[in-house]
Scaffold this motif. Structure first.
Motif, PDB file in Angstrom:
ATOM      1  N   LYS A 138       0.866  -1.163   0.038  1.00  0.00           N
ATOM      2  CA  LYS A 138       0.016  -0.091   0.143  1.00  0.00           C
ATOM      3  C   LYS A 138       0.756   1.197  -0.132  1.00  0.00           C
ATOM      4  CE  LYS A 138      -3.950  -2.063   2.596  1.00  0.00           C
ATOM      5  NZ  LYS A 138      -4.976  -1.803   1.430  1.00  0.00           N
ATOM      6  N   GLN A 139       2.130   1.141   0.093  1.00  0.00           N
ATOM      7  CA  GLN A 139       3.066   2.384   0.176  1.00  0.00           C
ATOM      8  C   GLN A 139       2.860   3.251   1.258  1.00  0.00           C
ATOM      9  OE1 GLN A 139       3.429   3.664  -3.753  1.00  0.00           O
ATOM     10  NE2 GLN A 139       4.756   1.783  -4.160  1.00  0.00           N
ATOM     11  N   VAL A 140       2.193   2.778   2.405  1.00  0.00           N
ATOM     12  CA  VAL A 140       1.647   3.954   3.680  1.00  0.00           C
ATOM     13  C   VAL A 140       2.902   4.621   4.090  1.00  0.00           C
ATOM     14  CG1 VAL A 140       0.719   3.902   5.661  1.00  0.00           C
ATOM     15  CG2 VAL A 140      -0.379   2.425   4.006  1.00  0.00           C
ATOM     16  N   ALA A 141       4.126   3.723   4.441  1.00  0.00           N
ATOM     17  CA  ALA A 141       5.245   4.248   5.034  1.00  0.00           C
ATOM     18  C   ALA A 141       6.293   4.512   3.969  1.00  0.00           C
ATOM     19  CB  ALA A 141       5.800   3.312   6.140  1.00  0.00           C
ATOM     20  N   LYS A 142       6.146   5.531   3.082  1.00  0.00           N
ATOM     21  CA  LYS A 142       6.949   5.922   2.184  1.00  0.00           C
ATOM     22  C   LYS A 142       8.482   6.457   2.890  1.00  0.00           C
ATOM     23  CE  LYS A 142       3.927   6.973  -1.342  1.00  0.00           C
ATOM     24  NZ  LYS A 142       3.118   7.859  -2.464  1.00  0.00           N
ATOM     25  N   GLY A 143       9.440   6.154   2.335  1.00  0.00           N
ATOM     26  CA  GLY A 143      10.645   6.425   3.073  1.00  0.00           C
ATOM     27  C   GLY A 143      11.218   5.597   4.318  1.00  0.00           C
ATOM     28  N   GLN A 144      10.145   5.181   4.753  1.00  0.00           N
ATOM     29  CA  GLN A 144      10.650   4.227   6.212  1.00  0.00           C
ATOM     30  C   GLN A 144      10.794   2.954   5.914  1.00  0.00           C
ATOM     31  OE1 GLN A 144      11.346   5.773   8.864  1.00  0.00           O
ATOM     32  NE2 GLN A 144      10.501   7.660   8.902  1.00  0.00           N
ATOM     33  N   PRO A 145      11.860   2.289   6.164  1.00  0.00           N
ATOM     34  CA  PRO A 145      12.104   0.821   6.037  1.00  0.00           C
ATOM     35  C   PRO A 145      11.747  -0.148   7.000  1.00  0.00           C
ATOM     36  CG  PRO A 145      14.168   1.899   6.993  1.00  0.00           C
ATOM     37  CD  PRO A 145      13.172   3.056   6.714  1.00  0.00           C
ATOM     38  N   LEU A 146      10.297  -0.183   6.870  1.00  0.00           N
ATOM     39  CA  LEU A 146       9.557  -1.096   8.009  1.00  0.00           C
ATOM     40  C   LEU A 146       9.775  -2.447   7.500  1.00  0.00           C
ATOM     41  CD1 LEU A 146       5.902   0.255   8.147  1.00  0.00           C
ATOM     42  CD2 LEU A 146       7.696   0.514   9.657  1.00  0.00           C
ATOM     43  N   LYS A 147      10.275  -3.043   8.669  1.00  0.00           N
ATOM     44  CA  LYS A 147      10.234  -4.628   8.874  1.00  0.00           C
ATOM     45  C   LYS A 147       9.214  -5.362   9.695  1.00  0.00           C
ATOM     46  CE  LYS A 147      15.304  -4.104   8.338  1.00  0.00           C
ATOM     47  NZ  LYS A 147      16.629  -4.375   9.182  1.00  0.00           N
ATOM     48  N   THR A 148       9.130  -6.496   9.755  1.00  0.00           N
ATOM     49  CA  THR A 148       8.209  -7.444  10.637  1.00  0.00           C
ATOM     50  C   THR A 148       8.480  -7.144  11.812  1.00  0.00           C
ATOM     51  OG1 THR A 148       8.415  -9.134   8.796  1.00  0.00           O
ATOM     52  CG2 THR A 148       7.338  -9.780  10.832  1.00  0.00           C
ATOM     53  N   GLU A 149       9.457  -6.962  12.515  1.00  0.00           N
ATOM     54  CA  GLU A 149       9.499  -6.553  13.566  1.00  0.00           C
ATOM     55  C   GLU A 149       8.932  -5.232  14.284  1.00  0.00           C
ATOM     56  OE1 GLU A 149      13.660  -6.315  12.191  1.00  0.00           O
ATOM     57  OE2 GLU A 149      12.256  -7.601  11.952  1.00  0.00           O
ATOM     58  N   HIS A 150       9.300  -4.373  13.254  1.00  0.00           N
ATOM     59  CA  HIS A 150       8.562  -3.178  13.614  1.00  0.00           C
ATOM     60  C   HIS A 150       7.144  -3.236  13.538  1.00  0.00           C
ATOM     61  CE1 HIS A 150      12.153  -1.283  11.347  1.00  0.00           C
ATOM     62  NE2 HIS A 150      12.565  -1.622  13.009  1.00  0.00           N
ATOM     63  N   VAL A 151       6.337  -3.787  12.661  1.00  0.00           N
ATOM     64  CA  VAL A 151       4.890  -3.880  12.758  1.00  0.00           C
ATOM     65  C   VAL A 151       4.584  -4.731  13.938  1.00  0.00           C
ATOM     66  CG1 VAL A 151       3.012  -5.051  11.188  1.00  0.00           C
ATOM     67  CG2 VAL A 151       4.852  -3.660  10.339  1.00  0.00           C
ATOM     68  N   GLN A 152       5.296  -5.739  14.212  1.00  0.00           N
ATOM     69  CA  GLN A 152       4.967  -6.575  15.509  1.00  0.00           C
ATOM     70  C   GLN A 152       4.992  -5.675  16.486  1.00  0.00           C
ATOM     71  OE1 GLN A 152       4.496 -10.098  15.546  1.00  0.00           O
ATOM     72  NE2 GLN A 152       3.711  -9.421  17.423  1.00  0.00           N
ATOM     73  N   GLU A 153       5.746  -4.611  16.847  1.00  0.00           N
ATOM     74  CA  GLU A 153       5.672  -3.848  17.828  1.00  0.00           C
ATOM     75  C   GLU A 153       4.084  -3.083  18.048  1.00  0.00           C
ATOM     76  OE1 GLU A 153       8.773  -1.196  17.548  1.00  0.00           O
ATOM     77  OE2 GLU A 153      10.206  -2.465  18.118  1.00  0.00           O
ATOM     78  N   LEU A 154       3.773  -2.710  16.972  1.00  0.00           N
ATOM     79  CA  LEU A 154       2.408  -2.127  16.789  1.00  0.00           C
ATOM     80  C   LEU A 154       1.304  -2.956  17.030  1.00  0.00           C
ATOM     81  CD1 LEU A 154       2.639  -0.078  13.333  1.00  0.00           C
ATOM     82  CD2 LEU A 154       2.826   0.759  15.791  1.00  0.00           C
ATOM     83  N   ILE A 155       1.693  -4.363  16.496  1.00  0.00           N
ATOM     84  CA  ILE A 155       0.569  -5.382  16.866  1.00  0.00           C
ATOM     85  C   ILE A 155       0.384  -5.502  18.343  1.00  0.00           C
ATOM     86  CG2 ILE A 155       0.143  -7.857  16.545  1.00  0.00           C
ATOM     87  CD1 ILE A 155       1.011  -7.403  13.926  1.00  0.00           C
ATOM     88  N   ASP A 156       1.694  -5.635  19.010  1.00  0.00           N
ATOM     89  CA  ASP A 156       1.673  -5.981  20.506  1.00  0.00           C
ATOM     90  C   ASP A 156       0.986  -4.869  21.322  1.00  0.00           C
ATOM     91  OD1 ASP A 156       3.067  -8.255  20.035  1.00  0.00           O
ATOM     92  OD2 ASP A 156       5.175  -7.371  20.418  1.00  0.00           O
ATOM     93  N   ILE A 157       1.080  -3.471  20.708  1.00  0.00           N
ATOM     94  CA  ILE A 157       0.426  -2.446  21.484  1.00  0.00           C
ATOM     95  C   ILE A 157      -1.293  -2.799  21.255  1.00  0.00           C
ATOM     96  CG2 ILE A 157      -0.050  -0.032  21.490  1.00  0.00           C
ATOM     97  CD1 ILE A 157       2.981   0.507  20.751  1.00  0.00           C
ATOM     98  N   LEU A 158      -1.661  -2.891  19.937  1.00  0.00           N
ATOM     99  CA  LEU A 158      -2.808  -3.348  19.743  1.00  0.00           C
ATOM    100  C   LEU A 158      -3.690  -4.318  20.430  1.00  0.00           C
ATOM    101  CD1 LEU A 158      -2.866  -2.527  16.006  1.00  0.00           C
ATOM    102  CD2 LEU A 158      -3.924  -0.996  17.516  1.00  0.00           C
ATOM    103  N   VAL A 159      -2.757  -5.287  21.083  1.00  0.00           N
ATOM    104  CA  VAL A 159      -3.280  -6.433  21.517  1.00  0.00           C
ATOM    105  C   VAL A 159      -3.366  -6.224  23.054  1.00  0.00           C
ATOM    106  CG1 VAL A 159      -2.493  -8.900  22.559  1.00  0.00           C
ATOM    107  CG2 VAL A 159      -2.367  -8.263  20.054  1.00  0.00           C
ATOM    108  N   TRP A 160      -2.499  -5.244  23.668  1.00  0.00           N
ATOM    109  CA  TRP A 160      -2.528  -4.944  24.874  1.00  0.00           C
ATOM    110  C   TRP A 160      -3.531  -3.988  25.236  1.00  0.00           C
ATOM    111  CZ3 TRP A 160      -1.913  -0.078  27.321  1.00  0.00           C
ATOM    112  CH2 TRP A 160      -1.573   0.157  28.712  1.00  0.00           C
TER     113      TRP A 160
END
Length: 373
Positions: free
Chosen positions: A275-297
């Motif tokens: 979707k090219q939401v994070a243009k210019g930011q090298p997002l990796k799976t561990e970065h998205v996992q941090e967001l997921i952990d917050i949403l679970v919490w």
């Protein structure tokens, strides 16, 4: 150093270079070095002599652990930099910065470890910086700290904050946007769209009206006020209008129990990159996992484990518990109903499934019983 020792030294270094080709950060213990089959078996004295030579030439860097001592292999071009240093202070300072890696070394920590005066430390750092051996940077934890790192390295995500920091400031707007995108992806892939259309099969059958069975009529039947079947057939020859089905808007409903296709962190990351939401930011799976952990919490999504696969689905906010989310929250799966009414239908969590003859209907509603009592 004799010729045989020199040959063994070169062979051991070459063997270590080959062994760490797949993992450049690999460390070698004494057993690992012996397992390379370069040093004669059980000749620990010879191994110690070779390791001391490689360490003196800066090709090996000792690393201390609680379990013992190991060595990190330096490339030859990195080892040659030590030969160009002109003072002992430069060597000691550069060695500490080199061992710190991408985490970097704090200037005050270097001063305490080497017990150097401020003038001597600043002079050594200035000379190393002029030779483009080291560079200064600041961390997001404390911008007033003077940190030093090797010139050809980039600070670690821990030091810079990763993609969540912009110019050493937490980018809360970027985090909120990505959290919204993650929740929407999980909703789209972890639910199905119900249009509200109903077929005649989903509607309860219309029971026939009472009448008299066809056949011979008795005198009592002739005097009865009930109509005969023939009379009913003639009176009701006109076609009946189709029953009006109640229509509702398109909503998303949870998938059935046992569904194993909920999106994983890797799939969510691939969707965000596409979707090219994070243009210019090298997002990796561990970065998205941090967001997921917050949403679970925050109880906005939940993990669904199926064997080794860990997927995620959105938590459907119950209309019986609206305080679990804000009024304008994205977590509501459909527009909220009028909160002024006290009728159970206005806040029923299974309102879309309620119909006569269906799995939930008003005649057997437990919420109605509570409301009426």
């Amino acid at each position: 150093m004799d010729e045989a020792t020199s040959i063994l030294k070169n062979q051991l270094y070459a063997a270590c270079e080959d062994a760490r080709s797949e993992n450049p950060e690999r460390l070698f213990s004494q057993d690992d070095l012996m397992a390379l089959d370069v040093i004669p078996p059980k000749d620990v004295k010879k191994l110690l002599q070779i390791v001391q030579l490689l360490t003196r030439e800066r090709l090996f860097a000792p690393v201390h652990f609680h379990s013992g001592l190991a060595w990190r292999v330096r490339p030859e071009e990195e080892a040659n930099k030590y030969k160009s240093l002109t003072s002992e202070d430069q060597v000691l300072v550069y060695e500490i910065i080199d061992a710190a890696g991408p985490e970097g070394a704090w200037q005050q920590d270097i001063k305490k470890r080497l017990n150097l005066q401020d003038n001597a430390l600043r002079k050594a750092l200035k000379e190393l910086e002029a030779k483009r051996f080291v560079q200064q940077f600041t961390t997001v934890e404390n911008t007033s700290k003077k940190m030093w790192i090797k010139f050809n390295l980039q600070p670690s995500a821990r030091a810079t904050g990763g993609p969540w920091y912009t110019d050493q400031y937490l980018d809360e707007a970027f985090i909120d946007v990505l959290q919204t995108v993650v929740v929407r992806i999980i909703k789209e892939k972890g639910s199905y769209r119900s249009t509200g259309e109903r077929t005649p099969r989903s509607v309860s059958p219309v029971l026939p009206k009472k009448g008299v069975i066809r056949g011979g009529l008795s005198e009592a039947a002739m005097k009865s006020k009930k109509r005969t079947a023939d009379a009913m057939s003639r009176d009701e020859a006109a076609p009946l209008a189709a029953p009006a089905y109640k229509v509702r808007g398109t909503v998303r409903l949870p998938l059935p129990a046992g569904y194993a296709g909920y999106p994983t962190a890797e799939e969510i990351t691939a969707e965000i990159i596409q979707k090219q939401v994070a243009k210019g930011q090298p997002l990796k799976t561990e970065h998205v996992q941090e967001l997921i952990d917050i949403l679970v919490w925050e109880n906005r999504i939940e993990a669904v484990k199926t064997g080794d696969r860990v997927g995620y689905r959105a938590v459907r906010i119950s209309k019986q518990n609206p305080e679990m989310a804000k009024l304008d929250s994205e977590d509501f799966w459909e527009p909220r109903t009028n909160g002024l009414t006290t009728v159970p239908c206005g806040k029923c969590p299974v309102f879309e499934l309620c119909e006569e003859g269906g799995p939930v209907w008003a005649g057997g509603c437990e919420y109605f019983d509570t409301w009426l009592s």
